[in-house]
Each structure stands twice: as structure tokens, then as C-alpha cells.
Scaffold this motif. Structure first.
Motif, PDB file in Angstrom:
ATOM      1  N   LYS A 506     -14.123   3.085  16.443  1.00 31.12           N
ATOM      2  CA  LYS A 506     -13.436   2.589  15.247  1.00 31.12           C
ATOM      3  C   LYS A 506     -12.684   3.715  14.543  1.00 31.12           C
ATOM      4  O   LYS A 506     -11.543   3.525  14.094  1.00 31.12           O
ATOM      5  N   GLU A 507     -13.309   4.877  14.445  1.00 26.94           N
ATOM      6  CA  GLU A 507     -12.636   6.012  13.813  1.00 26.94           C
ATOM      7  C   GLU A 507     -11.415   6.441  14.623  1.00 26.94           C
ATOM      8  O   GLU A 507     -10.372   6.796  14.063  1.00 26.94           O
ATOM      9  N   ALA A 508     -11.519   6.384  15.950  1.00 32.02           N
ATOM     10  CA  ALA A 508     -10.391   6.782  16.794  1.00 32.02           C
ATOM     11  C   ALA A 508      -9.219   5.824  16.617  1.00 32.02           C
ATOM     12  O   ALA A 508      -8.061   6.253  16.502  1.00 32.02           O
ATOM     13  N   ILE A 509      -9.487   4.524  16.579  1.00 32.84           N
ATOM     14  CA  ILE A 509      -8.415   3.536  16.405  1.00 32.84           C
ATOM     15  C   ILE A 509      -7.766   3.696  15.034  1.00 32.84           C
ATOM     16  O   ILE A 509      -6.538   3.652  14.904  1.00 32.84           O
ATOM     17  N   ALA A 510      -8.609   3.899  14.004  1.00 37.65           N
ATOM     18  CA  ALA A 510      -8.058   4.087  12.651  1.00 37.65           C
ATOM     19  C   ALA A 510      -7.208   5.350  12.569  1.00 37.65           C
ATOM     20  O   ALA A 510      -6.141   5.353  11.942  1.00 37.65           O
ATOM     21  N   LEU A 511      -7.653   6.415  13.221  1.00 36.92           N
ATOM     22  CA  LEU A 511      -6.888   7.665  13.200  1.00 36.92           C
ATOM     23  C   LEU A 511      -5.579   7.506  13.965  1.00 36.92           C
ATOM     24  O   LEU A 511      -4.539   8.041  13.549  1.00 36.92           O
ATOM     25  N   ALA A 512      -5.593   6.762  15.075  1.00 31.71           N
ATOM     26  CA  ALA A 512      -4.368   6.547  15.848  1.00 31.71           C
ATOM     27  C   ALA A 512      -3.342   5.753  15.056  1.00 31.71           C
ATOM     28  O   ALA A 512      -2.131   5.908  15.245  1.00 31.71           O
ATOM     29  N   LYS A 513      -3.788   4.893  14.146  1.00 28.64           N
ATOM     30  CA  LYS A 513      -2.873   4.083  13.338  1.00 28.64           C
ATOM     31  C   LYS A 513      -2.429   4.797  12.062  1.00 28.64           C
ATOM     32  O   LYS A 513      -1.452   4.375  11.432  1.00 28.64           O
ATOM     33  N   SER A 514      -3.142   5.844  11.652  1.00 26.60           N
ATOM     34  CA  SER A 514      -2.869   6.478  10.365  1.00 26.60           C
ATOM     35  C   SER A 514      -1.512   7.170  10.368  1.00 26.60           C
ATOM     36  O   SER A 514      -0.998   7.576  11.410  1.00 26.60           O
ATOM     37  N   LEU A 515      -0.939   7.295   9.183  1.00 27.69           N
ATOM     38  CA  LEU A 515       0.383   7.905   9.020  1.00 27.69           C
ATOM     39  C   LEU A 515       0.329   9.235   8.279  1.00 27.69           C
ATOM     40  O   LEU A 515       1.344   9.919   8.183  1.00 27.69           O
ATOM     41  N   GLY A 516      -0.841   9.574   7.748  1.00 25.51           N
ATOM     42  CA  GLY A 516      -0.950  10.854   7.049  1.00 25.51           C
ATOM     43  C   GLY A 516      -0.386  10.773   5.644  1.00 25.51           C
ATOM     44  O   GLY A 516       0.051   9.728   5.159  1.00 25.51           O
ATOM     45  N   GLN A 517      -0.378  11.920   4.972  1.00 28.42           N
ATOM     46  CA  GLN A 517       0.099  12.024   3.592  1.00 28.42           C
ATOM     47  C   GLN A 517       1.563  12.437   3.578  1.00 28.42           C
ATOM     48  O   GLN A 517       1.923  13.458   4.161  1.00 28.42           O
ATOM     49  N   ALA A 518       2.398  11.632   2.920  1.00 27.64           N
ATOM     50  CA  ALA A 518       3.823  11.954   2.825  1.00 27.64           C
ATOM     51  C   ALA A 518       4.029  13.136   1.883  1.00 27.64           C
ATOM     52  O   ALA A 518       3.450  13.193   0.795  1.00 27.64           O
ATOM     53  N   THR A 519       4.859  14.081   2.304  1.00 18.67           N
ATOM     54  CA  THR A 519       5.124  15.276   1.492  1.00 18.67           C
ATOM     55  C   THR A 519       6.417  15.174   0.702  1.00 18.67           C
ATOM     56  O   THR A 519       6.702  16.048  -0.108  1.00 18.67           O
ATOM     57  N   ASP A 521       9.869  12.178  -0.565  1.00 24.91           N
ATOM     58  CA  ASP A 521      10.343  10.789  -0.611  1.00 24.91           C
ATOM     59  C   ASP A 521      10.912  10.358   0.735  1.00 24.91           C
ATOM     60  O   ASP A 521      10.763   9.201   1.147  1.00 24.91           O
ATOM     61  N   ALA A 522      11.559  11.300   1.416  1.00 31.53           N
ATOM     62  CA  ALA A 522      12.122  10.972   2.735  1.00 31.53           C
ATOM     63  C   ALA A 522      11.011  10.637   3.723  1.00 31.53           C
ATOM     64  O   ALA A 522      11.124   9.689   4.513  1.00 31.53           O
ATOM     65  N   ASP A 523       9.898  11.426   3.673  1.00 31.77           N
ATOM     66  CA  ASP A 523       8.762  11.138   4.555  1.00 31.77           C
ATOM     67  C   ASP A 523       8.132   9.794   4.219  1.00 31.77           C
ATOM     68  O   ASP A 523       7.762   9.026   5.120  1.00 31.77           O
ATOM     69  N   ALA A 524       8.007   9.517   2.931  1.00 35.18           N
ATOM     70  CA  ALA A 524       7.421   8.242   2.523  1.00 35.18           C
ATOM     71  C   ALA A 524       8.274   7.071   2.991  1.00 35.18           C
ATOM     72  O   ALA A 524       7.762   6.044   3.454  1.00 35.18           O
ATOM     73  N   ARG A 525       9.600   7.226   2.892  1.00 39.24           N
ATOM     74  CA  ARG A 525      10.499   6.162   3.345  1.00 39.24           C
ATOM     75  C   ARG A 525      10.397   5.980   4.862  1.00 39.24           C
ATOM     76  O   ARG A 525      10.348   4.850   5.362  1.00 39.24           O
ATOM     77  N   ALA A 526      10.330   7.100   5.588  1.00 36.57           N
ATOM     78  CA  ALA A 526      10.208   7.012   7.041  1.00 36.57           C
ATOM     79  C   ALA A 526       8.896   6.338   7.444  1.00 36.57           C
ATOM     80  O   ALA A 526       8.855   5.539   8.380  1.00 36.57           O
ATOM     81  N   GLN A 527       7.823   6.640   6.717  1.00 37.85           N
ATOM     82  CA  GLN A 527       6.542   6.011   7.007  1.00 37.85           C
ATOM     83  C   GLN A 527       6.582   4.507   6.735  1.00 37.85           C
ATOM     84  O   GLN A 527       6.013   3.722   7.497  1.00 37.85           O
ATOM     85  N   CYS A 528       7.258   4.119   5.662  1.00 36.93           N
ATOM     86  CA  CYS A 528       7.380   2.683   5.348  1.00 36.93           C
ATOM     87  C   CYS A 528       8.167   1.958   6.441  1.00 36.93           C
ATOM     88  O   CYS A 528       7.799   0.850   6.856  1.00 36.93           O
ATOM     89  N   ILE A 529       9.248   2.578   6.906  1.00 36.75           N
ATOM     90  CA  ILE A 529      10.054   1.960   7.973  1.00 36.75           C
ATOM     91  C   ILE A 529       9.215   1.812   9.238  1.00 36.75           C
ATOM     92  O   ILE A 529       9.228   0.765   9.894  1.00 36.75           O
ATOM     93  N   PHE A 530       8.453   2.873   9.562  1.00 34.35           N
ATOM     94  CA  PHE A 530       7.627   2.843  10.770  1.00 34.35           C
ATOM     95  C   PHE A 530       6.542   1.781  10.663  1.00 34.35           C
ATOM     96  O   PHE A 530       6.294   1.024  11.616  1.00 34.35           O
ATOM     97  N   ALA A 531       5.884   1.709   9.500  1.00 31.96           N
ATOM     98  CA  ALA A 531       4.808   0.718   9.315  1.00 31.96           C
ATOM     99  C   ALA A 531       5.351  -0.702   9.393  1.00 31.96           C
ATOM    100  O   ALA A 531       4.721  -1.592   9.969  1.00 31.96           O
TER     101      ALA A 531
END
Length: 590
Positions: A506-519, A521-531
Motif C-alpha cells: 500500500k505504501e509503495a502504490i501511494a508513493l508511486a502516485k504521489s506528486l511531492g511538494q510543489a516549490t 506556482d509553475a510546479d503546482a500548475r504542472a502537477q494539477c495538469i498531470f493529476a
């Protein structure tokens, strides 16, 4: 094979395409096919016309699996592959075909049509890292039987103008009594749907240039365009556009054959500004007896056509014809690659990324303390996984040679029979076989002398002999207690291993899906598009079986970063540790 094919058929019928692709690998054979297997396989022809994009991917995967086997798919690979390419942007990320699979399919097509030839060229350029690629653009076949490729200027031809009235030609026309519109013009229709229903009846009955079964032809189209006969689906519709489409419902013998009547209609549909000209002639039926049949030599129609042709001649300088690039395409051009959304440094369309393992070249993985447990646990997994049971209390190790001596079993280092007197023993093959036997027996004897054997210490020869002679003795009670204690220890270890497996997976699947912490606004936008893309199945959800299989790949880190570009190398290392932890614990359970 029959059961796997049947399950695959059921999954295809219920459109569970991701499950189909997980079953496909089990549906392969290179031997004799039974009647049952062939019967089930032939049922796949009933799902050959499924137009869903993912269905094309499943059928192509089946084509790969059954290539060069006694079973032959009922669909055409060229057609399926062409449809796959056309619908590639609609195919779920989990069901995409890898580049190697596409290459295998292209090799099964002979010859390649232009679209598939371009695909092969594209794949070559993409693998080489080229930024541009030369494409062979398909050119439509030029034919005068195509509506838009006919430039009919018959209204300017004197001989064809005279043929209208010089021959005994007739047309039929019954002007509709109802206004086929609604709204401001006070039509008789309640809605646009009613107008569509009437138009549908006319089209089914058949529209012809000279009237035909519906008695609606040249004069009908002419009056609809100039507004004398209101026909509109919506009040804001342009009647000229409606006629533009209705003309295409007529047979090609009317539309693609040069004639003055069709020429007039073509000029007006391509030049709608002429319809607003104040001098545009209007059709007036001045006949005493108004019947549907109109003779071209009758005065009213003859005068009307002469005035229309004169009007077009006077405005000929304003007449424009559409330009079509068909047949004049430069096929020597070079096309830029169209890039998809880029989240990292990978400059390839993300639609090419799949969960296929590219290789199985990884021979070793490093076990690190932490996620995998203590150093002692790692040592146990790397050597004897059952060490936590305190095996020294239950198992004793003896040399195999000692056991053989106790059992009076002799282990010889030479052949115990002589076949040199046989007539074939002196041949080259015979001598070779005898040398091999002598070598193998010598090696076996050496291994047996050095080998150790583990056995349960509670079942020593002395204990077994005592129990067999005295079944009611206390020895059997001691053995039962030892076995019960060992059973509880094994069950406790199995319970802890199962719990750790579920936690780690379960931890491995959750980690594979995680996007990390955006540093930023551009990273946050890219993460939203990817999600969002992943929610829409345009990006891959890494499943646990993929993570396990990726442990065998030498490029696993790079491949996982392609599927989730927001995972850092450190987090991927942690992901491998969790996956290894789950695999090792479940393996010990087995």
C-alpha cells in the motif's frame, strides 16, 4: 488455453479492456489446437467491429500474440492499426501499445499503406532523437466524379445554353404550400425538428435536378436560395448553406455531369452575394394550367432561364470558384514533431509512455536497512529467510556422506559396470558418452561427500526408534509439544509477514502516485495538469505488479520517472525498498 480464451472473450464483451490485456499473455500456444480452443477463439469475430479505441488496442495485442500460431484472427491488422493511430489520443494510458509492439505489428503488414509507412518513419525518427521527420503526405485521387472538383461553367457555353430550350426537355416542380420555417417569418412549423423531419422525407424520397419523385429540383433549390421559399431549421439559418448540403444528396449523374441547370446552382451556392442582388431574376409561373410538369420550351421557363443566364453573364467578373489543394500538395516537405505536455526534460510525446518493461537485465538489487527492516532481517532474507524461527532449536545439519554411511549406502566415483566390450563403445559417439558419464559420476560423488543435509532435530533416529517400540512412552509427548511450539512460531511469523506485505504494498502504490511538494506556482500548475490527465486515463497509474516487474529492469528508475516525472531519484529508491520488502515477505509466506 480454452479457459483463458473464454475469460478473455467475456472481458471483451463487457468492455473491460484493461483486464483483457492482463489475460492476453496467458492466451498463447504453438502446439496443436483442440476443437474446444478453436471454437472459443472463433467467437472473437463477434467483437471485431467494436469501435471503442481501447478495443482496437486489445485486438492488435491479440494479433501479436497469435501471429505464427495455428489460430488466425478474423480482423485485418492494417485496418485495426490505422484505426488505432487515428484514435491514439483517446486510448487509455494503461492500454497503449509500446513502440516494440507497434514495430511487430508493422512487420506483419505487407505492403504498408501510406499512413502506416509514415508511422514506421515516425518511430525510426523518434528513436534516433530527431526533431524533424520527412513524411509522405497522402494525395487524394483526382476524379471528376467528386462534387467539389467539378468546375461547371456550362452557363457560359452558347451551345449548352441553347440545348435547354431546343430539346424537348421537361422538369417537374410542386412548390410546397407550407412555409417550412417558424418564428418571425410566421412559418407553419412549430420547431426546427419538424423542418428536419420534412427534409428527411424529401431526401429519402429522392431529390433530383429535374424534379424526380419529390417534384423538387432546380426551381426548388433556386427559390430556397433567393428567399422566395422560406426553408429554415433555425430562424437564423442561411438558406444558401442548406442548399449547399442538399445538392450533395443528389446522385452524381446530376451533380457531376456538366449542365446549365447545375452550373447555375453551383455559381449561386459559391457566390451567395449574388442572391442579394436587386436584379436577380425571380421565378413566376405564368402558365394558365399549372401542373407539376414544366416544358423547357414553354415561354415562362424559357424567358426565366434566359434572364438568369444574362444576369450571370453581366456579373461574371464577380463570380468566384473555390480553390481545393487536392492534387497539389508538396510531398517533399518536412514536418515538425508535435510535442505533448512536458513535465520534465523528456521531449517526447507522453502518449508513447507505457508500462511495458523494456528489458530484464538487472541481476541484483541492493537491500538497505530501514524500510526492509533491521540488518539481521536483511541478512536473513539474503541467506536463510526462516532464521527468525530460531532454526538452531529445531534443525540440525549433518553431512550427507555421514547419513549414507549410517544407511549403508555407497556413493561410488566410477561407473559400476563395464560396456567397453560392446561393439558401439569404440565409436566416436560411444567414447564421448562414456567420458561424459565418468565425469558426471565423479562430480556427483564429490558433491555428495561435501554436501550437508538439514533435518528436524526432534526426529532423531533414536527418538523415532523409541516411539516406534514404545508408543505410550513420554518421548511422543515431547515431540508433540515441540511440534505445537514450532507451529505457533511459524503461524506468528506468517501473520507478521502478511501484515508487513500489505503495509509495504500500500505504501509503495501511494508513493508511486504521489506528486511531492510543489516549490513554485509553475510546479503546482504542472502537477494539477498531470493529476487531471491521470484522472482522465491519459496518464498511467502504476500498479503494484508493474513495480514488482520493474525490479528486473536495468532502466527502472528512468522508466518510472517517465510515468511520474514528479518522483525524485531518492523517492524512487524508497519505492524500490518498499516493493522489495513486500516481495520478500510474501515470498517467505509462500
Amino acid at each position: 488455453l480454452a479457459s483463458a480464451l473464454y475469460l478473455l472473450l467475456l472481458r471483451m464483451q463487457t468492455r473491460k479492456y484493461s483486464e483483457v490485456l492482463r489475460i492476453v499473455d496467458s492466451c498463447i500456444t504453438d502446439g496443436h489446437v483442440t476443437v474446444e480452443e478453436r471454437t472459443v477463439f472463433e467467437q472473437l469475430r463477434y467483437i471485431a467491429d467494436d469501435p471503442v479505441p481501447d478495443a482496437h488496442a486489445c485486438r492488435l495485442k491479440l494479433s501479436i500474440m497469435f501471429a505464427n500460431t495455428p489460430l488466425e484472427c478474423s480482423w485485418e491488422i492494417e485496418a485495426e492499426l490505422t484505426a488505432y493511430i487515428q484514435k491514439a489520443h483517446l486510448i487509455s494510458a494503461d492500454n497503449r501499445l509500446s513502440v516494440s509492439e507497434l514495430r511487430a505489428l508493422l512487420n506483419l503488414c505487407d505492403p504498408l499503406p501510406p499512413e502506416l509507412l509514415n508511422m514506421a518513419t515516425y518511430l525510426n525518427a523518434m528513436e534516433k532523437g530527431s526533431s524533424q521527420v520527412a513524411m509522405q503526405l497522402p494525395v487524394a485521387e483526382i476524379s471528376k466524379r467528386q462534387f467539389d472538383l467539378v468546375y461547371d461553367r456550362s452557363y457560359k457555353n452558347p451551345s449548352m445554353r441553347e440545348s435547354i430550350t431546343s430539346k424537348f426537355m421537361t422538369i417537374s416542380y410542386n412548390r410546397p404550400t407550407k412555409k417550412l420555417c417558424y418564428g418571425k417569418e410566421g412559418g407553419s412549423m412549430k420547431s426546427g425538428a419538424d423542418v428536419v423531419e420534412v427534409l428527411h422525407k424529401w431526401i429519402v424520397k429522392g431529390l433530383r435536378l429535374k424534379g424526380g419523385p419529390s417534384n423538387l429540383g432546380f426551381l426548388f433549390f433556386y427559390e430556397v436560395m433567393n428567399g422566395a421559399l422560406p426553408v429554415r431549421i433555425l430562424p437564423s439559418d442561411d438558406p444558401c448553406i442548406l442548399v449547399h448540403f442538399l445538392l450533395r444528396t443528389m446522385p452524381k449523374s446530376d451533380t457531376c455531369t456538366e449542365s446549365v441547370l447545375m452550373s447555375v446552382l453551383r455559381v449561386l451556392t459559391n457566390n451567395p452575394r449574388l442572391l442579394d442582388h436587386p436584379q436577380l431574376p425571380q421565378w413566376e409561373d405564368n402558365r394558365r394550367f399549372k401542373i407539376s410538369v414544366i416544358f423547357a420550351k414553354q415561354g415562362s421557363f424559357e424567358n426565366f432561364m434566359k434572364s438568369v443566364i444574362q444576369f450571370l453573364a453581366e456579373n461574371d467578373r464577380h463570380v468566384q470558384w473555390p480553390r481545393h489543394p487536392v492534387g497539389r500538395v508538396d510531398t517533399g516537405g518536412r514536418l515538425q514533431f508535435v510535442q505533448g505536455p512536458v513535465y520534465g526534460e523528456e521531449h517526447v510525446q507522453r502518449g508513447w509512455f507505457t508500462t511495458n518493461i523494456p528489458n530484464y537485465d538487472c541481476c541484483a538489487r541492493t537491500l538497505t536497512p530501514g524500510r526492509l527492516g533491521t540488518v539481521d532481517e536483511i541478512v536473513a532474507f539474503a541467506t536463510v529467510p526462516m532464521i527468525p524461527l530460531c532454526l538452531e532449536n529445531w534443525v540440525e545439519v549433518v553431512k550427507v556422506s555421514t547419513q549414507h554411511e549410517m544407511d549403508s549406502v555407497a556413493v561410488h566415483d566410477r561407473l559400476q559396470f563395464d560396456v567397453t566390450s560392446h561393439k558401439y563403445s569404440s565409436s566416436y559417439v560411444g567414447r564421448s558418452i562414456l567420458r561424459r558419464l565418468e565425469t558426471d559420476i565423479g562430480k556427483f560423488s564429490q558433491l555428495e561427500k561435501e554436501a550437508n543435509e538439514a533435518r528436524m532435530s526432534m526426529f532423531s533416529r533414536q527418538t523415532i526408534k523409541q516411539i516406534s517400540l514404545h508408543p505410550e512412552s513420554s518421548a511422543i509427548g515431547g515431540v508433540k509439544n515441540d511440534l505445537e511450539q514450532l507451529r505457533r512460531s511459524v503461524e506468528d511469523l506468517r501473520r507478521r509477514d502478511r501484515e508487513r506485505y500489505h503495509e509495504a504494498s500500500k505504501e509503495a502504490i501511494a508513493l508511486a502516485k504521489s506528486l511531492g511538494q510543489a516549490t513554485s506556482d509553475a510546479d503546482a500548475r504542472a502537477q494539477c495538469i498531470f493529476a487531471l490527465a491521470r484522472s482522465g486515463a491519459s496518464e498511467v497509474f502504476m500498479k503494484f505488479d508493474y513495480l514488482v516487474t520493474s525490479l528486473l529492469s536495468s532502466t527502472a528508475t528512468r522508466d518510472i520517472q517517465k510515468l511520474n516525472p514528479f518522483l525524485t531519484s531518492e523517492r524512487i529508491t524508497e519505492l524500490f525498498d518498499l516493493t522489495l520488502c513486500a516481495v520478500l515477505h510474501i515470498a517467505r509466506v509462500a
